[in-house]
Design an enzyme around this catalytic site. Structure first.
Site, PDB file in Angstrom:
ATOM      1  N   LYS A  44       0.823  -1.211   0.000  1.00 45.05           N
ATOM      2  CA  LYS A  44       0.000   0.000   0.000  1.00 45.05           C
ATOM      3  C   LYS A  44       0.854   1.258   0.000  1.00 45.05           C
ATOM      4  O   LYS A  44       0.652   2.173  -0.807  1.00 45.05           O
ATOM      5  CB  LYS A  44      -0.925   0.015   1.225  1.00 45.05           C
ATOM      6  CG  LYS A  44      -1.700   1.333   1.400  1.00 45.05           C
ATOM      7  CD  LYS A  44      -2.539   1.329   2.655  1.00 45.05           C
ATOM      8  CE  LYS A  44      -1.781   1.770   3.874  1.00 45.05           C
ATOM      9  NZ  LYS A  44      -1.731   3.253   4.015  1.00 45.05           N
ATOM     10  N   ASN A  45       1.815   1.315   0.914  1.00 45.42           N
ATOM     11  CA  ASN A  45       2.584   2.549   1.072  1.00 45.42           C
ATOM     12  C   ASN A  45       3.561   2.788  -0.067  1.00 45.42           C
ATOM     13  O   ASN A  45       4.063   3.902  -0.227  1.00 45.42           O
ATOM     14  CB  ASN A  45       3.303   2.544   2.424  1.00 45.42           C
ATOM     15  CG  ASN A  45       2.331   2.684   3.577  1.00 45.42           C
ATOM     16  OD1 ASN A  45       1.266   3.276   3.440  1.00 45.42           O
ATOM     17  ND2 ASN A  45       2.675   2.108   4.721  1.00 45.42           N
ATOM     18  N   ARG A 114      -3.943  11.414   3.534  1.00 45.31           N
ATOM     19  CA  ARG A 114      -2.720  12.135   3.829  1.00 45.31           C
ATOM     20  C   ARG A 114      -1.658  11.950   2.755  1.00 45.31           C
ATOM     21  O   ARG A 114      -0.946  12.881   2.393  1.00 45.31           O
ATOM     22  CB  ARG A 114      -2.172  11.672   5.187  1.00 45.31           C
ATOM     23  CG  ARG A 114      -0.876  12.345   5.543  1.00 45.31           C
ATOM     24  CD  ARG A 114      -0.300  11.903   6.855  1.00 45.31           C
ATOM     25  NE  ARG A 114       0.999  12.549   7.033  1.00 45.31           N
ATOM     26  CZ  ARG A 114       1.172  13.799   7.414  1.00 45.31           C
ATOM     27  NH1 ARG A 114       0.124  14.555   7.668  1.00 45.31           N
ATOM     28  NH2 ARG A 114       2.376  14.317   7.526  1.00 45.31           N
ATOM     29  N   CYS A 138      -5.020  12.840  11.711  1.00 45.99           N
ATOM     30  CA  CYS A 138      -4.749  11.406  11.658  1.00 45.99           C
ATOM     31  C   CYS A 138      -5.168  10.780  12.980  1.00 45.99           C
ATOM     32  O   CYS A 138      -4.868  11.307  14.043  1.00 45.99           O
ATOM     33  CB  CYS A 138      -3.269  11.156  11.396  1.00 45.99           C
ATOM     34  SG  CYS A 138      -2.835   9.418  11.338  1.00 45.99           S
ATOM     35  N   ARG A 143       1.059  14.232  12.312  1.00 44.48           N
ATOM     36  CA  ARG A 143       2.167  14.032  11.376  1.00 44.48           C
ATOM     37  C   ARG A 143       2.311  15.309  10.538  1.00 44.48           C
ATOM     38  O   ARG A 143       1.808  15.402   9.427  1.00 44.48           O
ATOM     39  CB  ARG A 143       1.917  12.801  10.494  1.00 44.48           C
ATOM     40  CG  ARG A 143       1.917  11.515  11.285  1.00 44.48           C
ATOM     41  CD  ARG A 143       1.903  10.304  10.403  1.00 44.48           C
ATOM     42  NE  ARG A 143       0.551   9.906  10.056  1.00 44.48           N
ATOM     43  CZ  ARG A 143       0.252   8.834   9.330  1.00 44.48           C
ATOM     44  NH1 ARG A 143       1.222   8.061   8.865  1.00 44.48           N
ATOM     45  NH2 ARG A 143      -0.991   8.528   9.060  1.00 44.48           N
ATOM     46  N   PRO A 144       2.969  16.334  11.089  1.00 49.51           N
ATOM     47  CA  PRO A 144       3.045  17.622  10.412  1.00 49.51           C
ATOM     48  C   PRO A 144       3.866  17.546   9.133  1.00 49.51           C
ATOM     49  O   PRO A 144       4.659  16.624   8.933  1.00 49.51           O
ATOM     50  CB  PRO A 144       3.709  18.529  11.454  1.00 49.51           C
ATOM     51  CG  PRO A 144       4.482  17.594  12.332  1.00 49.51           C
ATOM     52  CD  PRO A 144       3.688  16.338  12.385  1.00 49.51           C
ATOM     53  N   VAL A 145       3.654  18.555   8.274  1.00 46.00           N
ATOM     54  CA  VAL A 145       4.345  18.580   6.980  1.00 46.00           C
ATOM     55  C   VAL A 145       5.447  19.629   6.951  1.00 46.00           C
ATOM     56  O   VAL A 145       5.918  20.009   5.890  1.00 46.00           O
ATOM     57  CB  VAL A 145       3.336  18.833   5.832  1.00 46.00           C
ATOM     58  CG1 VAL A 145       2.318  17.707   5.758  1.00 46.00           C
ATOM     59  CG2 VAL A 145       2.643  20.185   6.003  1.00 46.00           C
ATOM     60  N   ASP A 146       5.884  20.082   8.114  1.00 44.04           N
ATOM     61  CA  ASP A 146       6.897  21.141   8.127  1.00 44.04           C
ATOM     62  C   ASP A 146       8.219  20.681   7.518  1.00 44.04           C
ATOM     63  O   ASP A 146       8.935  21.478   6.899  1.00 44.04           O
ATOM     64  CB  ASP A 146       7.120  21.647   9.566  1.00 44.04           C
ATOM     65  CG  ASP A 146       7.521  20.537  10.525  1.00 44.04           C
ATOM     66  OD1 ASP A 146       6.915  19.460  10.451  1.00 44.04           O
ATOM     67  OD2 ASP A 146       8.419  20.763  11.349  1.00 44.04           O
ATOM     68  N   LEU A 147       8.558  19.399   7.651  1.00 44.38           N
ATOM     69  CA  LEU A 147       9.802  18.910   7.053  1.00 44.38           C
ATOM     70  C   LEU A 147       9.732  18.963   5.527  1.00 44.38           C
ATOM     71  O   LEU A 147      10.721  19.288   4.865  1.00 44.38           O
ATOM     72  CB  LEU A 147      10.094  17.480   7.510  1.00 44.38           C
ATOM     73  CG  LEU A 147      10.374  17.276   9.000  1.00 44.38           C
ATOM     74  CD1 LEU A 147      10.587  15.795   9.301  1.00 44.38           C
ATOM     75  CD2 LEU A 147      11.588  18.087   9.440  1.00 44.38           C
ATOM     76  N   ASP A 331       3.253  -0.341  12.314  1.00 42.79           N
ATOM     77  CA  ASP A 331       2.040  -0.881  11.706  1.00 42.79           C
ATOM     78  C   ASP A 331       1.753  -2.320  12.140  1.00 42.79           C
ATOM     79  O   ASP A 331       0.650  -2.824  11.903  1.00 42.79           O
ATOM     80  CB  ASP A 331       2.141  -0.828  10.176  1.00 42.79           C
ATOM     81  CG  ASP A 331       1.889   0.567   9.627  1.00 42.79           C
ATOM     82  OD1 ASP A 331       1.444   1.443  10.389  1.00 42.79           O
ATOM     83  OD2 ASP A 331       2.139   0.778   8.421  1.00 42.79           O
ATOM     84  N   VAL A 353       6.564   5.508  18.093  1.00 45.94           N
ATOM     85  CA  VAL A 353       6.482   6.231  16.819  1.00 45.94           C
ATOM     86  C   VAL A 353       5.305   7.207  16.817  1.00 45.94           C
ATOM     87  O   VAL A 353       5.450   8.374  16.443  1.00 45.94           O
ATOM     88  CB  VAL A 353       6.390   5.248  15.635  1.00 45.94           C
ATOM     89  CG1 VAL A 353       6.232   6.000  14.315  1.00 45.94           C
ATOM     90  CG2 VAL A 353       7.624   4.346  15.595  1.00 45.94           C
ATOM     91  N   ARG A 423      -9.106   0.523   3.708  1.00 40.26           N
ATOM     92  CA  ARG A 423      -8.091   1.477   3.255  1.00 40.26           C
ATOM     93  C   ARG A 423      -6.773   0.784   2.924  1.00 40.26           C
ATOM     94  O   ARG A 423      -6.064   1.219   2.014  1.00 40.26           O
ATOM     95  CB  ARG A 423      -7.816   2.527   4.347  1.00 40.26           C
ATOM     96  CG  ARG A 423      -8.845   3.620   4.513  1.00 40.26           C
ATOM     97  CD  ARG A 423      -8.337   4.659   5.501  1.00 40.26           C
ATOM     98  NE  ARG A 423      -6.959   5.019   5.189  1.00 40.26           N
ATOM     99  CZ  ARG A 423      -5.953   4.958   6.061  1.00 40.26           C
ATOM    100  NH1 ARG A 423      -6.166   4.550   7.300  1.00 40.26           N
ATOM    101  NH2 ARG A 423      -4.737   5.306   5.690  1.00 40.26           N
TER     102      ARG A 423
END
Length: 464
Positions: A44-45, A114, A138, A143-147, A331, A353, A423
């Protein structure tokens, strides 16, 4: 190809019909051993980010081993809204990104998934501009997107976030990102993938330090390399990308899903069964196999891509700490909690995590497990047996854990929350049924009135 996502006949409900999964439940009659062979679907990922990565190619790509998942449908709808042509036949997906008609991704679709935000990297690299809604919340943690944003800025992009939209563009006449040296504060899979994709078409060399090492990152890198990208070091903490002017068409096969494989290994262990699984990449499963062996499960490599698990007579307690790859995958934490609920002795599970990924503990306790929570640590005292009950899956892997527990429980277990399960698992219930499980997906209206009339509410966790 037309810009339309085509679902193969017999596939899962599409993303727009998630209410179908919402109104269905799984009925599981436990205590039946499994036997036979299970085919492991594509990861999936990997599939999600590789579909986004196809935006880098100004031609057509053919992807093989694409799983039939609600999330795949959702990202397909995002790409289709951008003008990408998509056609799926079985597990083969043809992607035609020759003409991207808009740089603005639809808010209502991106906020549902996401992973679709990661398309900002290839869109910015290909078009020099991208308007991407910020991903939604989530269930398992923030899980921020700042990176992602800081990395794109280091490559020369101007990025502004206003009204929930990430507006990014590359100034100058060339509209081309510049190579840069980027250090990630956290070894984020999403940030590594986004920036690696963006760097493939950048001017010059990009180095990503403290990069994520997950197999899915390597799979994305190999896909980009198949299109002509120059990427070195994927799978290590330092990835070097030398930008090229354009990428070309390719045909690529997605790796098997290590989490689905791990889930079936746990299914065999929890039901005291013998199964064979293929295709798999055993190296991707090393931490999972090691822990199963600690618990008392014997696993044999029957070939380069096939595993056989033998019947476990006794399950032993063990301790688990989730970590980024090559550590134990977060997971698999929920499925292992279900297994350890039936092991002899006391186990400790430290979820390091994500900060909100132990909610399935209370649902397992409904089935008779003895699990207590303190912060991000679960204390699991093994019990002789579980008994069937109605339970609610609160996220993707939690739902799978409840299905596994239901396979081992005495009596009937009813699992709600199938929109989460669909999903990320390619027809999990159908595969289990083929292996001998007594499992049935039915409309909630068909379930006993006392269950159907009152939706299951999440049970409070037992904390200490």
């Amino acid at each position: 190809m037309e810009g339309k996502f085509i679902i193969p006949s017999g596939g899962l409900p599409d993303a727009k019909s998630s209410s179908t999964a919402d109104s269905s439940v799984l009925q599981i009659w436990g205590g039946h051993p499994l036997q036979g062979h299970v085919k492991i679907s594509g990861a999936k990922n990997s599939a999600l980010v590789i579909m986004a990565g196809a935006l880098l190619c100004s031609g057509e790509c053919r992807l093989r081993n694409v799983p039939l998942l609600a999330d795949v449908t959702r990202i397909g709808e995002v790409l289709s809204a951008l003008g990408v042509g998509l056609k799926q036949t079985g597990d083969i997906l043809e992607v035609d990104a020759r003409e991207i008609k808009t740089s603005k991704a639809p808010y209502e679709l991106v906020t549902q998934l996401r992973a679709s935000f990661f398309a900002i990297g290839p869109m910015l690299a290909r078009l020099g501009v991208a308007q991407m809604p910020l991903p939604g919340g989530c269930a398992i943690g923030t899980r921020p997107v700042d990176l992602h944003v800081r990395g794109l800025q280091a490559m020369g992009a101007e990025v502004q976030i206003e009204h929930g939209i990430c507006n990014a563009y590359v100034p100058g006449t060339s509209r081309r990102l510049k190579g840069a040296k980027i250090y990630l504060d956290i070894a984020s899979v999403g940030a590594t993938e986004t920036l690696m994709m963006a760097a493939t078409l950048a001017d010059g060399e990009t180095i990503i330090e403290n990069a994520a090492r997950e197999p899915e990152v390597v799979d994305l890198a190999n896909f980009c390399i198949a299109m002509g990208a120059k990427i070195y070091g994927a799978g290590t903490s330092k990835i070097t990308i030398v930008g090229v002017p354009q990428l070309h068409s390719t045909e690529y096969t997605i790796i098997p899903d290590r989490i689905e494989a791990g889930t079936f290994l746990v299914a065999a262990a929890i039901t005291r069964s013998e199964l064979t699984l293929s295709p798999v990449i055993p190296e991707h499963l090393t931490p999972i196999i090691t822990k199963l062996q600690d618990i008392g499960v014997r696993i044999i490599e029957e070939g380069p891509n096939c595993l056989r698990t033998l019947r476990a007579e006794t399950l032993r307690a063990t301790d688990i700490e989730t970590l980024p790859h090559p550590g134990f995958p977060t997971d698999m934490q929920a499925p292992f909690m279900a297994l350890l609920a039936l092991a002899e002795g006391d186990s400790l599970i430290n979820e390091s995590v994500f900060e909100n990924r132990l909610r399935h503990a209370s649902e397992l306790n409904r089935l008779g497990a003895d699990i207590r929570i303190k912060g991000n640590v679960a204390f699991v005292r093994g019990v002789p047996m579980l008994s069937g009950a109605p339970v609610l899956g609160t996220d993707l892997r939690a739902s799978a854990a409840l299905v596994l527990a239901g396979l081992a429980a005495e009596g009937k277990t009813i699992v709600q929350g199938l929109q989460h399960l669909d999903r990320g698992y390619d027809r999990l219930d159908a595969k289990l049924e083929q292996l001998g499980a007594r499992i049935q997906r039915v409309p909630v209206a068909n379930v006993n009135a006392e269950v159907a009339s009152t939706p299951i509410e999440p049970q409070a966790q037992i904390s200490i």
